[in-house]
Design a protein around this motif. Sequence first.
Motif, PDB file in Angstrom:
ATOM      1  N   GLN A  96       0.828  -1.206   0.000  1.00 30.50           N
ATOM      2  CA  GLN A  96       0.000   0.000   0.000  1.00 30.50           C
ATOM      3  C   GLN A  96       0.865   1.259   0.000  1.00 30.50           C
ATOM      4  O   GLN A  96       0.524   2.258  -0.645  1.00 30.50           O
ATOM      5  N   THR A  97       1.959   1.216   0.730  1.00 34.72           N
ATOM      6  CA  THR A  97       2.871   2.371   0.745  1.00 34.72           C
ATOM      7  C   THR A  97       3.481   2.573  -0.634  1.00 34.72           C
ATOM      8  O   THR A  97       3.592   3.705  -1.113  1.00 34.72           O
ATOM      9  N   ARG A  98       3.868   1.481  -1.282  1.00 35.81           N
ATOM     10  CA  ARG A  98       4.393   1.592  -2.652  1.00 35.81           C
ATOM     11  C   ARG A  98       3.329   2.139  -3.594  1.00 35.81           C
ATOM     12  O   ARG A  98       3.623   2.935  -4.498  1.00 35.81           O
ATOM     13  N   SER A  99       2.088   1.733  -3.373  1.00 40.30           N
ATOM     14  CA  SER A  99       0.984   2.218  -4.215  1.00 40.30           C
ATOM     15  C   SER A  99       0.825   3.722  -4.087  1.00 40.30           C
ATOM     16  O   SER A  99       0.546   4.412  -5.076  1.00 40.30           O
ATOM     17  N   ARG A 100       1.001   4.256  -2.886  1.00 38.60           N
ATOM     18  CA  ARG A 100       0.912   5.707  -2.699  1.00 38.60           C
ATOM     19  C   ARG A 100       1.942   6.435  -3.552  1.00 38.60           C
ATOM     20  O   ARG A 100       1.637   7.425  -4.221  1.00 38.60           O
ATOM     21  N   TRP A 101       3.170   5.936  -3.510  1.00 36.88           N
ATOM     22  CA  TRP A 101       4.220   6.572  -4.308  1.00 36.88           C
ATOM     23  C   TRP A 101       3.903   6.486  -5.804  1.00 36.88           C
ATOM     24  O   TRP A 101       4.110   7.455  -6.548  1.00 36.88           O
ATOM     25  N   ARG A 102       3.389   5.336  -6.253  1.00 38.32           N
ATOM     26  CA  ARG A 102       3.068   5.183  -7.676  1.00 38.32           C
ATOM     27  C   ARG A 102       1.972   6.157  -8.101  1.00 38.32           C
ATOM     28  O   ARG A 102       2.060   6.796  -9.162  1.00 38.32           O
ATOM     29  N   LEU A 103       0.928   6.289  -7.273  1.00 41.56           N
ATOM     30  CA  LEU A 103      -0.168   7.205  -7.601  1.00 41.56           C
ATOM     31  C   LEU A 103       0.327   8.645  -7.685  1.00 41.56           C
ATOM     32  O   LEU A 103      -0.081   9.406  -8.575  1.00 41.56           O
ATOM     33  N   LEU A 104       1.196   9.032  -6.752  1.00 41.13           N
ATOM     34  CA  LEU A 104       1.737  10.388  -6.775  1.00 41.13           C
ATOM     35  C   LEU A 104       2.663  10.604  -7.966  1.00 41.13           C
ATOM     36  O   LEU A 104       2.622  11.653  -8.623  1.00 41.13           O
ATOM     37  N   SER A 236     -17.405  17.518   2.244  1.00 43.84           N
ATOM     38  CA  SER A 236     -16.545  16.399   2.631  1.00 43.84           C
ATOM     39  C   SER A 236     -15.393  16.177   1.668  1.00 43.84           C
ATOM     40  O   SER A 236     -14.473  15.426   1.961  1.00 43.84           O
ATOM     41  N   ARG A 237     -15.448  16.827   0.493  1.00 41.15           N
ATOM     42  CA  ARG A 237     -14.350  16.670  -0.457  1.00 41.15           C
ATOM     43  C   ARG A 237     -13.115  17.447  -0.013  1.00 41.15           C
ATOM     44  O   ARG A 237     -12.003  17.166  -0.451  1.00 41.15           O
ATOM     45  N   ALA A 238     -13.311  18.445   0.832  1.00 42.59           N
ATOM     46  CA  ALA A 238     -12.223  19.356   1.174  1.00 42.59           C
ATOM     47  C   ALA A 238     -11.712  19.116   2.587  1.00 42.59           C
ATOM     48  O   ALA A 238     -12.458  18.739   3.488  1.00 42.59           O
ATOM     49  N   LEU A 239     -10.416  19.343   2.729  1.00 40.72           N
ATOM     50  CA  LEU A 239      -9.787  19.416   4.049  1.00 40.72           C
ATOM     51  C   LEU A 239      -9.408  20.871   4.283  1.00 40.72           C
ATOM     52  O   LEU A 239      -8.905  21.549   3.386  1.00 40.72           O
ATOM     53  N   LEU A 240      -9.668  21.358   5.482  1.00 38.10           N
ATOM     54  CA  LEU A 240      -9.242  22.705   5.831  1.00 38.10           C
ATOM     55  C   LEU A 240      -7.835  22.610   6.409  1.00 38.10           C
ATOM     56  O   LEU A 240      -7.604  21.903   7.389  1.00 38.10           O
ATOM     57  N   LEU A 241      -6.902  23.306   5.787  1.00 36.14           N
ATOM     58  CA  LEU A 241      -5.523  23.331   6.258  1.00 36.14           C
ATOM     59  C   LEU A 241      -5.201  24.718   6.798  1.00 36.14           C
ATOM     60  O   LEU A 241      -5.316  25.715   6.092  1.00 36.14           O
ATOM     61  N   TRP A 257      -7.998  16.160  -2.771  1.00 37.84           N
ATOM     62  CA  TRP A 257      -7.275  15.059  -3.409  1.00 37.84           C
ATOM     63  C   TRP A 257      -8.192  14.421  -4.445  1.00 37.84           C
ATOM     64  O   TRP A 257      -9.347  14.119  -4.159  1.00 37.84           O
ATOM     65  N   ASN A 258      -7.664  14.230  -5.647  1.00 41.13           N
ATOM     66  CA  ASN A 258      -8.409  13.554  -6.708  1.00 41.13           C
ATOM     67  C   ASN A 258      -7.727  12.219  -7.009  1.00 41.13           C
ATOM     68  O   ASN A 258      -6.593  12.192  -7.492  1.00 41.13           O
ATOM     69  N   PHE A 259      -8.418  11.134  -6.692  1.00 41.66           N
ATOM     70  CA  PHE A 259      -7.882   9.799  -6.938  1.00 41.66           C
ATOM     71  C   PHE A 259      -8.609   9.193  -8.138  1.00 41.66           C
ATOM     72  O   PHE A 259      -9.836   9.067  -8.126  1.00 41.66           O
ATOM     73  N   ASP A 260      -7.852   8.859  -9.158  1.00 46.34           N
ATOM     74  CA  ASP A 260      -8.408   8.289 -10.389  1.00 46.34           C
ATOM     75  C   ASP A 260      -7.890   6.857 -10.542  1.00 46.34           C
ATOM     76  O   ASP A 260      -6.718   6.645 -10.882  1.00 46.34           O
ATOM     77  N   LYS A 261      -8.750   5.882 -10.294  1.00 48.68           N
ATOM     78  CA  LYS A 261      -8.328   4.486 -10.352  1.00 48.68           C
ATOM     79  C   LYS A 261      -8.027   4.042 -11.779  1.00 48.68           C
ATOM     80  O   LYS A 261      -7.141   3.208 -12.008  1.00 48.68           O
ATOM     81  N   THR A 262      -8.763   4.591 -12.747  1.00 51.30           N
ATOM     82  CA  THR A 262      -8.534   4.177 -14.137  1.00 51.30           C
ATOM     83  C   THR A 262      -7.179   4.660 -14.638  1.00 51.30           C
ATOM     84  O   THR A 262      -6.497   3.963 -15.390  1.00 51.30           O
ATOM     85  N   GLN A 263      -6.786   5.869 -14.215  1.00 48.60           N
ATOM     86  CA  GLN A 263      -5.492   6.422 -14.629  1.00 48.60           C
ATOM     87  C   GLN A 263      -4.375   6.089 -13.644  1.00 48.60           C
ATOM     88  O   GLN A 263      -3.207   6.375 -13.910  1.00 48.60           O
ATOM     89  N   ASP A 264      -4.755   5.515 -12.489  1.00 49.13           N
ATOM     90  CA  ASP A 264      -3.789   5.162 -11.447  1.00 49.13           C
ATOM     91  C   ASP A 264      -3.019   6.402 -10.987  1.00 49.13           C
ATOM     92  O   ASP A 264      -1.787   6.402 -10.913  1.00 49.13           O
ATOM     93  N   THR A 265      -3.781   7.466 -10.677  1.00 52.87           N
ATOM     94  CA  THR A 265      -3.160   8.732 -10.297  1.00 52.87           C
ATOM     95  C   THR A 265      -3.773   9.296  -9.018  1.00 52.87           C
ATOM     96  O   THR A 265      -4.922   9.016  -8.685  1.00 52.87           O
ATOM     97  N   ALA A 266      -2.985  10.108  -8.332  1.00 59.83           N
ATOM     98  CA  ALA A 266      -3.455  10.919  -7.210  1.00 59.83           C
ATOM     99  C   ALA A 266      -2.945  12.331  -7.451  1.00 59.83           C
ATOM    100  O   ALA A 266      -1.752  12.533  -7.707  1.00 59.83           O
ATOM    101  N   GLN A 267      -3.839  13.296  -7.396  1.00 60.06           N
ATOM    102  CA  GLN A 267      -3.461  14.677  -7.681  1.00 60.06           C
ATOM    103  C   GLN A 267      -3.927  15.602  -6.558  1.00 60.06           C
ATOM    104  O   GLN A 267      -5.054  15.505  -6.081  1.00 60.06           O
ATOM    105  N   LEU A 268      -3.031  16.491  -6.176  1.00 59.18           N
ATOM    106  CA  LEU A 268      -3.284  17.447  -5.103  1.00 59.18           C
ATOM    107  C   LEU A 268      -3.736  18.780  -5.684  1.00 59.18           C
ATOM    108  O   LEU A 268      -3.164  19.278  -6.656  1.00 59.18           O
ATOM    109  N   LYS A 269      -4.762  19.346  -5.042  1.00 53.84           N
ATOM    110  CA  LYS A 269      -5.208  20.699  -5.389  1.00 53.84           C
ATOM    111  C   LYS A 269      -5.308  21.506  -4.109  1.00 53.84           C
ATOM    112  O   LYS A 269      -5.850  21.022  -3.103  1.00 53.84           O
TER     113      LYS A 269
END
Length: 333
Positions: A96-104, A236-241, A257-269
Motif C-alpha cells: 500500500q505504501t508503494r501504491s501511494r508513491w506510484r499514484l503520486l 466532505s471533499r475538502a480538508l481545511l488546512l 485530493w483527486n484519486f483516479d483508479k482508471t489512470q492510477d493517479t493521485a493529484q493534489l489541489k
Amino acid sequence: MKLGEIIIPPKFTWPPPLLEEWCKQVDSEPTPEWLLKDLIPADAAVIMSGIPKLAFKTWFAFQMVRSLASGQKLALLDPVKAVKCLILELEGPRKQTRSRWRLLENGDGLGIPPGMIYFAHRYPIMIDDPTWCSKICSLVSDEDIKFVVIDTLARANAGDENSAQDMSIVMRALDQIRLSSAGCSVMWLHHLAKEEFNKKTGKPIDKDIDQEVRGSTVLMGGYDVHFAFRRKVIDSRALLLTVRHKDDEEYYFNVYWNFDKTQDTAQLKMVSLNPNVPDIPLLEHCAAMMLPKQEYTMAMLISQWEVPHPIASGMIRTMLQSGMIRQKGKHFM
C-alpha cells in the motif's frame, strides 16, 4: 549512554559570540530563508496534525517531499531549490505504501533525479535512543539532507507522550537532527486528542488547533510551523488546512485530493483562502447555507461554514458590502 544524552554536540563556542558577530555570521550563511516559500522555513521544527487516515497527512507529506526533491512547484508548494530529503515512514503495509508513491508519481509528473529521497520504511527507529539518533544525524550530515519527515512521532519514540520530561528528550533529539545540516527542517506527523463534548448541549467543544493535538504541551511549545488538517463535514471533499507560524501569522487553504483508479493517479489541489479576498465559489456556497429570516451570530456562522474566524469575518464583510446579508446588532441575516 543514557536516554536523552546529546550524541553529536553542536560546535558551539563559549563564551558565546557578541550579538553583532552572531548577526553577521547568520547574514553570511548561504542557507535560504525558506524550503517551501511562505510555508516551511529552513532550519524549522514543523508539526503536522490531524485525525488518522481521513486527514491524508502522509499523502501530503509525501507530496511535499516530491516537490522539494524535484525543486518544482506543485499546487501551492513552491520550493526555493531542489534538496535531499529523508522520510522515516514507520507505519503502513509495504504494498500500500508503494501504491501511494506510484499514484503520486503518475499524478504529479515531477521529474525527480535519483538519489534525492532516502526512505526508511518500518525501521525500528526510536529517535530518543542515542544510537538511532546518532545514525540519523550522521546520515543528515553526510548527505546534506535538508528536510526530514517522521511519520509518526508516536511510533518514533519510547517515551510517554503525556510526559513533559519524556517529550523534552524527544524535542532535544529533533533539535540534534536539525543541527546536523545547516538549514535542515524536521517535520513530525501527530494525531489529535479525543474530541470533547459540552455536557449540556452535546456539541463538540471548539478548541484552538494547538489545543487539539494529543500529548504534552512540550510538543506544541517547540514548533516553528503547525500544519493543521481538519476534515470539513459539509464539504466532505475538502480538508481545511491551517498553516500557523510561530509569530502567529496564519495561512488557510482548502485541500482536495483527486484519486483516479482508471489512470492510477493521485493529484493534489490547494485553494488559498484569503480573508481580504474571499473565494467567490466558497462565498456563494456559504451564503446559500443561510436560511431566510434566520438570525446568525458570528460563532454560528463559523461553525456552519466550517472556516476559521478570519475567513468568516472577511466573507461577512464582503456580503455586507454587496448587500447579500444585513446586520442587526450582533446578528447577521
